[in-house]
Design a protein around this motif. Structure first.
Motif, short mmCIF file in Angstrom:
data_model
loop_
_atom_site.label_atom_id
_atom_site.label_comp_id
_atom_site.label_asym_id
_atom_site.label_seq_id
_atom_site.Cartn_x
_atom_site.Cartn_y
_atom_site.Cartn_z
N LEU A 26 -14.13 -3.15 11.38
CA LEU A 26 -13.05 -2.79 11.50
C LEU A 26 -13.07 -2.23 13.14
O LEU A 26 -12.12 -2.51 14.14
CB LEU A 26 -12.47 -1.43 10.89
N VAL A 27 -14.13 -1.38 13.56
CA VAL A 27 -14.66 -0.98 14.84
C VAL A 27 -14.49 -2.28 15.77
O VAL A 27 -14.01 -2.19 16.87
CB VAL A 27 -15.68 -0.08 14.97
N TRP A 28 -15.34 -3.02 15.32
CA TRP A 28 -15.61 -4.31 16.26
C TRP A 28 -14.28 -5.24 16.68
O TRP A 28 -14.14 -5.35 17.74
CB TRP A 28 -16.69 -5.29 15.61
N LEU A 29 -13.69 -5.17 15.63
CA LEU A 29 -12.41 -6.14 15.68
C LEU A 29 -11.45 -5.27 16.50
O LEU A 29 -10.74 -5.72 17.27
CB LEU A 29 -11.74 -6.60 14.68
N GLY B 191 -8.66 -3.89 22.35
CA GLY B 191 -9.17 -3.36 23.55
C GLY B 191 -9.30 -1.72 23.44
O GLY B 191 -9.46 -1.11 24.26
N GLN B 192 -9.65 -1.55 21.97
CA GLN B 192 -10.27 -0.25 21.79
C GLN B 192 -11.51 0.07 22.40
O GLN B 192 -12.23 -0.81 22.52
CB GLN B 192 -9.92 0.08 20.27
#
Length: 130
Positions: free
Chosen positions: A88-91, A97-98
């Motif tokens: 979730l974080v990587w995507l 652009g997070q």
């Protein structure tokens, strides 16, 4: 007349070998890795592909390598949908652009002064020592 090569009689690429080749392309194997696994040279690989009606290895690679990338993306997406926090974080970083937020504290160690006050006091201390 049967074709022969340096290793003996020449044989066409079987359907099983062709399927194996396409599957190796899908997982982004290199040409050298594929030739090693199929036990043939680059030239032989291109000849076998032409015999099957394919232009050459590079064209076949271009045709099928995207399928493997799409499959990997699908698996990553599914992992994220299933709640995998790392995915979730990587995507989020890749597609939205997070970024990781870094909280920076710009006050003195005891919290009493702002950066501007610290600079003024340091300058005052320097001029009073002169």
């Amino acid at each position: 007349m049967e074709k022969t090569g340096p290793k003996g009689p020449s044989k066409p690429m079987s359907d099983k070998e062709f399927d194996q080749l396409v599957n190796m392309i899908r997982i982004q194997c290199t040409r050298d890795e594929i030739c090693d696994i199929l036990n043939m040279s680059d030239d032989t690989l291109n000849r076998r592909l032409k015999e099957r009606g394919e232009k050459n290895f590079a064209a076949l690679y271009k045709k099928h390598s995207g399928e493997g990338k799409a499959s990997l993306r699908r698996a990553q997406w599914k992992a994220a949908q299933d709640g995998n926090p790392t995915m979730l974080v990587w995507l989020g970083k890749q597609m939205l652009g997070q970024r990781d937020k870094k909280d920076l504290d710009h006050t003195s160690s005891d919290g009493s002064m702002t950066p501007r006050e610290i600079i003024i006091r340091a300058a005052d201390a320097k001029t009073s020592d002169d």
